[in-house]
Write a protein that holds these residues in place. Structure first.
Motif, PDB file in Angstrom:
ATOM      1  N   VAL A 225      33.102  19.607  16.765  1.00 30.79           N
ATOM      2  CA  VAL A 225      33.864  20.503  17.642  1.00 30.79           C
ATOM      3  C   VAL A 225      33.776  21.943  17.160  1.00 30.79           C
ATOM      4  O   VAL A 225      33.460  22.859  17.929  1.00 30.79           O
ATOM      5  CB  VAL A 225      35.339  20.059  17.717  1.00 30.79           C
ATOM      6  N   SER A 226      34.049  22.168  15.871  1.00 32.19           N
ATOM      7  CA  SER A 226      34.168  23.545  15.387  1.00 32.19           C
ATOM      8  C   SER A 226      33.442  23.790  14.075  1.00 32.19           C
ATOM      9  O   SER A 226      33.805  24.698  13.321  1.00 32.19           O
ATOM     10  CB  SER A 226      35.645  23.906  15.227  1.00 32.19           C
ATOM     11  N   GLY A 235      29.327  23.148  15.532  1.00 34.10           N
ATOM     12  CA  GLY A 235      30.232  22.702  16.585  1.00 34.10           C
ATOM     13  C   GLY A 235      29.931  23.388  17.902  1.00 34.10           C
ATOM     14  O   GLY A 235      29.428  24.515  17.948  1.00 34.10           O
ATOM     15  N   PHE A 236      30.258  22.724  19.003  1.00 36.09           N
ATOM     16  CA  PHE A 236      29.959  23.319  20.304  1.00 36.09           C
ATOM     17  C   PHE A 236      30.844  24.522  20.601  1.00 36.09           C
ATOM     18  O   PHE A 236      30.485  25.389  21.392  1.00 36.09           O
ATOM     19  CB  PHE A 236      30.052  22.276  21.428  1.00 36.09           C
ATOM     20  N   LEU A 237      32.018  24.615  19.964  1.00 34.39           N
ATOM     21  CA  LEU A 237      32.863  25.790  20.197  1.00 34.39           C
ATOM     22  C   LEU A 237      32.348  27.027  19.472  1.00 34.39           C
ATOM     23  O   LEU A 237      32.713  28.150  19.828  1.00 34.39           O
ATOM     24  CB  LEU A 237      34.305  25.501  19.758  1.00 34.39           C
ATOM     25  N   THR A 238      31.517  26.839  18.447  1.00 35.18           N
ATOM     26  CA  THR A 238      31.014  27.979  17.678  1.00 35.18           C
ATOM     27  C   THR A 238      29.620  28.415  18.098  1.00 35.18           C
ATOM     28  O   THR A 238      29.111  29.399  17.559  1.00 35.18           O
ATOM     29  CB  THR A 238      30.996  27.623  16.172  1.00 35.18           C
ATOM     30  N   HIS A 239      29.002  27.718  19.040  1.00 40.17           N
ATOM     31  CA  HIS A 239      27.662  28.105  19.480  1.00 40.17           C
ATOM     32  C   HIS A 239      27.760  29.401  20.283  1.00 40.17           C
ATOM     33  O   HIS A 239      28.513  29.489  21.269  1.00 40.17           O
ATOM     34  CB  HIS A 239      27.048  27.002  20.339  1.00 40.17           C
ATOM     35  N   ASP A 315      40.623  17.306  18.209  1.00 42.35           N
ATOM     36  CA  ASP A 315      40.292  18.490  17.408  1.00 42.35           C
ATOM     37  C   ASP A 315      40.161  19.761  18.239  1.00 42.35           C
ATOM     38  O   ASP A 315      39.937  20.835  17.675  1.00 42.35           O
ATOM     39  CB  ASP A 315      39.000  18.250  16.626  1.00 42.35           C
ATOM     40  N   MET A 316      40.296  19.688  19.537  1.00 45.77           N
ATOM     41  CA  MET A 316      40.286  20.892  20.366  1.00 45.77           C
ATOM     42  C   MET A 316      41.591  21.658  20.149  1.00 45.77           C
ATOM     43  O   MET A 316      42.659  21.056  19.977  1.00 45.77           O
ATOM     44  CB  MET A 316      40.127  20.523  21.842  1.00 45.77           C
ATOM     45  N   ARG A 364      24.998  11.417   5.910  1.00 46.30           N
ATOM     46  CA  ARG A 364      24.105  12.518   6.249  1.00 46.30           C
ATOM     47  C   ARG A 364      23.908  12.542   7.763  1.00 46.30           C
ATOM     48  O   ARG A 364      23.410  11.582   8.356  1.00 46.30           O
ATOM     49  CB  ARG A 364      22.764  12.379   5.526  1.00 46.30           C
ATOM     50  N   VAL A 365      24.335  13.631   8.376  1.00 45.75           N
ATOM     51  CA  VAL A 365      24.316  13.731   9.827  1.00 45.75           C
ATOM     52  C   VAL A 365      24.198  15.200  10.218  1.00 45.75           C
ATOM     53  O   VAL A 365      24.648  16.097   9.501  1.00 45.75           O
ATOM     54  CB  VAL A 365      25.588  13.095  10.445  1.00 45.75           C
ATOM     55  N   GLY A 366      23.592  15.451  11.341  1.00 49.39           N
ATOM     56  CA  GLY A 366      23.478  16.802  11.873  1.00 49.39           C
ATOM     57  C   GLY A 366      23.935  16.847  13.318  1.00 49.39           C
ATOM     58  O   GLY A 366      23.966  15.833  14.018  1.00 49.39           O
ATOM     59  N   GLY A 367      24.299  18.035  13.770  1.00 47.47           N
ATOM     60  CA  GLY A 367      24.736  18.200  15.148  1.00 47.47           C
ATOM     61  C   GLY A 367      24.544  19.634  15.604  1.00 47.47           C
ATOM     62  O   GLY A 367      24.741  20.577  14.827  1.00 47.47           O
ATOM     63  N   ARG A 368      24.150  19.807  16.865  1.00 46.08           N
ATOM     64  CA  ARG A 368      23.919  21.161  17.387  1.00 46.08           C
ATOM     65  C   ARG A 368      23.823  21.125  18.905  1.00 46.08           C
ATOM     66  O   ARG A 368      23.395  20.124  19.488  1.00 46.08           O
ATOM     67  CB  ARG A 368      22.639  21.748  16.799  1.00 46.08           C
ATOM     68  N   VAL A 369      24.202  22.250  19.513  1.00 44.86           N
ATOM     69  CA  VAL A 369      24.009  22.425  20.952  1.00 44.86           C
ATOM     70  C   VAL A 369      22.545  22.781  21.190  1.00 44.86           C
ATOM     71  O   VAL A 369      22.038  23.789  20.680  1.00 44.86           O
ATOM     72  CB  VAL A 369      24.921  23.538  21.505  1.00 44.86           C
ATOM     73  N   LEU A 370      21.853  21.963  21.966  1.00 41.63           N
ATOM     74  CA  LEU A 370      20.446  22.232  22.278  1.00 41.63           C
ATOM     75  C   LEU A 370      20.285  22.990  23.596  1.00 41.63           C
ATOM     76  O   LEU A 370      19.332  23.754  23.764  1.00 41.63           O
ATOM     77  CB  LEU A 370      19.661  20.919  22.350  1.00 41.63           C
ATOM     78  N   GLN A 371      21.191  22.784  24.530  1.00 39.91           N
ATOM     79  CA  GLN A 371      21.100  23.445  25.836  1.00 39.91           C
ATOM     80  C   GLN A 371      22.462  24.058  26.159  1.00 39.91           C
ATOM     81  O   GLN A 371      23.359  23.401  26.707  1.00 39.91           O
ATOM     82  CB  GLN A 371      20.686  22.454  26.921  1.00 39.91           C
ATOM     83  N   ALA A 372      22.598  25.316  25.813  1.00 38.78           N
ATOM     84  CA  ALA A 372      23.877  26.004  26.014  1.00 38.78           C
ATOM     85  C   ALA A 372      24.228  26.140  27.493  1.00 38.78           C
ATOM     86  O   ALA A 372      25.408  26.222  27.854  1.00 38.78           O
ATOM     87  CB  ALA A 372      23.832  27.374  25.351  1.00 38.78           C
ATOM     88  N   ALA A 373      23.237  26.159  28.359  1.00 37.84           N
ATOM     89  CA  ALA A 373      23.488  26.335  29.791  1.00 37.84           C
ATOM     90  C   ALA A 373      24.244  25.163  30.397  1.00 37.84           C
ATOM     91  O   ALA A 373      24.771  25.280  31.513  1.00 37.84           O
ATOM     92  CB  ALA A 373      22.160  26.549  30.518  1.00 37.84           C
ATOM     93  N   LYS A 374      24.293  24.047  29.685  1.00 34.60           N
ATOM     94  CA  LYS A 374      24.996  22.877  30.207  1.00 34.60           C
ATOM     95  C   LYS A 374      26.499  22.913  29.939  1.00 34.60           C
ATOM     96  O   LYS A 374      27.211  21.974  30.310  1.00 34.60           O
ATOM     97  CB  LYS A 374      24.405  21.605  29.588  1.00 34.60           C
ATOM     98  N   PHE A 375      26.988  23.992  29.315  1.00 30.66           N
ATOM     99  CA  PHE A 375      28.404  24.064  28.940  1.00 30.66           C
ATOM    100  C   PHE A 375      29.026  25.373  29.426  1.00 30.66           C
ATOM    101  O   PHE A 375      28.342  26.398  29.592  1.00 30.66           O
ATOM    102  CB  PHE A 375      28.562  23.975  27.415  1.00 30.66           C
ATOM    103  N   ARG A 376      30.312  25.323  29.615  1.00 25.34           N
ATOM    104  CA  ARG A 376      31.110  26.509  29.889  1.00 25.34           C
ATOM    105  C   ARG A 376      32.505  26.263  29.319  1.00 25.34           C
ATOM    106  O   ARG A 376      33.072  25.201  29.494  1.00 25.34           O
ATOM    107  CB  ARG A 376      31.176  26.819  31.395  1.00 25.34           C
TER     108      ARG A 376
END
Length: 382
Positions: A225-226, A235-239, A315-316, A364-376
């Motif tokens: 999330v963050s 996190g998707f909120l920090t992208h 966590d939001m 061991r894990v990773g996470g990231r926004v790959l397509q920012a256009a899909k979110f608002r």
């Protein structure tokens, strides 16, 4: 009347002769009965004299006293305490025991005899609820055997132009790039005594493993999330590339936010917010007086806001100045990469001389926004 001779007398009973030398038969019978009764009485007295009734009575008293003792107490031990006697009596007669004995039961109890029975270690563990954001249920999850995953991306399309019949064509080419999802590591260890491991029949180790699994799931959910993207997944909120609507929370703002999304993403998207924010939206209505929130009418289907599903993420942030409490998007645009699942290593040697076993846990894990256009996302003004 027939006269009996002396030889016809019973036994050796002596009967005095009457005048004339004859014996009266009635005297013989009376004398014989008297002798017989005397003989029976003498024999009964002999039996009573020979029988040791004192010992018999003493033995019965001893058995009765033994039966009144608390079971399991050796005969040679001291007499049971007053509390034990009262407790034994209470077990036999229940609440009908005398008041003074019932009072004795509560002398050293808290409250009302609660500690008279010995304590028992239950095999059931009482655990607090561990809440986590269920991002894995909606995001795109992949496996990897490398320290990072690089995804080729297309950043633009070709640039075709309308031309006349004899006009020269112009060349163009699409843009390409790369998006890397680095794998981050989360770890800790727990020290546990060897005696506890042995005495709990494996239950202590099982509880430690459960606690580690819950802790790691909670920490990675918060990072998705963050997370800052440095030591944690992004996190998707920090992208920085996700578009945002800056306005106070209202029904009109949510409608405008939803329809600002491209139709393809809007029709496959879902809302994300915490329970507090969801409670506020449930009270909102559109201009026609209809609630924005609608319950699920089918088993297994989520509730909806403006016809789109809602995912509750603990966590939001809450609604507040400068906060980002709501995000809408097509969650296939967020990528989770698993390098190593929860790995637990039990090391009994490192602190063996201290009687301690160390349990290591690594994720061991990773996470990231790959397509920012899909979110608002919705940001409340400061």
């Amino acid at each position: 009347m027939r006269h009996l001779t002396k030889t016809q007398l019973l036994g050796s009973t002596h009967i005095e002769r009457k005048e004339g030398g004859d014996v009266d038969p009635s005297d013989i019978v009376t004398k014989a009965l008297a002798d017989f009764t005397k003989t029976v009485e003498d024999r009964l007295k002999d039996v009573e004299t020979k029988s040791d009734t004192t010992k018999l009575v003493a033995r019965l008293d001893k058995l009765e006293a033994k039966g009144n003792r608390v079971q399991g107490k050796p005969e040679g031990d001291a007499e049971p305490t007053e509390e034990r006697k009262a407790f034994a009596h209470y077990l036999r007669v229940g609440p009908n025991a005398p008041a003074e004995e019932l009072k004795t039961l509560t002398v050293s109890s808290d409250p009302q005899g609660g500690y008279l029975a010995p304590a028992e270690m239950s095999t059931e563990f009482i655990r607090n609820l561990v809440e986590l954001s269920p991002i894995r249920s909606v995001a795109s999850v992949r496996q990897t055997a490398s320290p990072s995953v690089i995804y080729p991306t297309r950043t633009g399309i070709t640039n075709a132009k309308w031309k006349g019949e004899t006009q020269t064509q112009e060349g163009s080419e699409p843009g390409f790039g790369q998006s890397e999802v680095p794998v981050k590591e989360l770890n800790t260890f727990v020290d546990i005594s060897n005696q506890l491991l042995a005495d709990s029949a494996g239950q202590a180790e099982a509880e430690v493993r459960t606690a580690l699994a819950e802790d790691f799931a909670q920490k990675e959910g918060l990072a998705f999330v963050s997370g800052d993207g440095v030591l944690q997944p992004e996190g998707f909120l920090t992208h920085p590339g996700i578009a945002e609507t800056s306005a106070a929370l209202s029904a009109d703002v949510l409608i405008a936010m939803l329809y600002a999304m491209p139709a393809t993403y809007r029709n496959s998207g879902a809302w994300a917010m915490n329970g507090t924010t969801l409670g506020l939206i449930r009270l909102m209505k559109d201009g026609d007086g209809r609630f924005l929130w609608q319950p699920s009418f089918q088993l297994g289907q989520p509730e909806t806001i403006l016809g789109r599903p809602v995912v509750e993420m603990i966590d939001m942030p809450n609604v507040g100045a400068g906060a980002t409490p709501i995000i809408y998007g097509d969650w296939s645009g967020y990528r989770i990469v698993d390098r190593v699942g929860l790995s637990i290593l039990v090391n009994p040697y490192l602190r063996a001389t201290d009687g301690i076993t160390r349990i290591h846990a690594t994720r061991r894990v990773g996470g990231r926004v790959l397509q920012a256009a899909k979110f608002r996302k919705l940001k409340i003004p400061a």
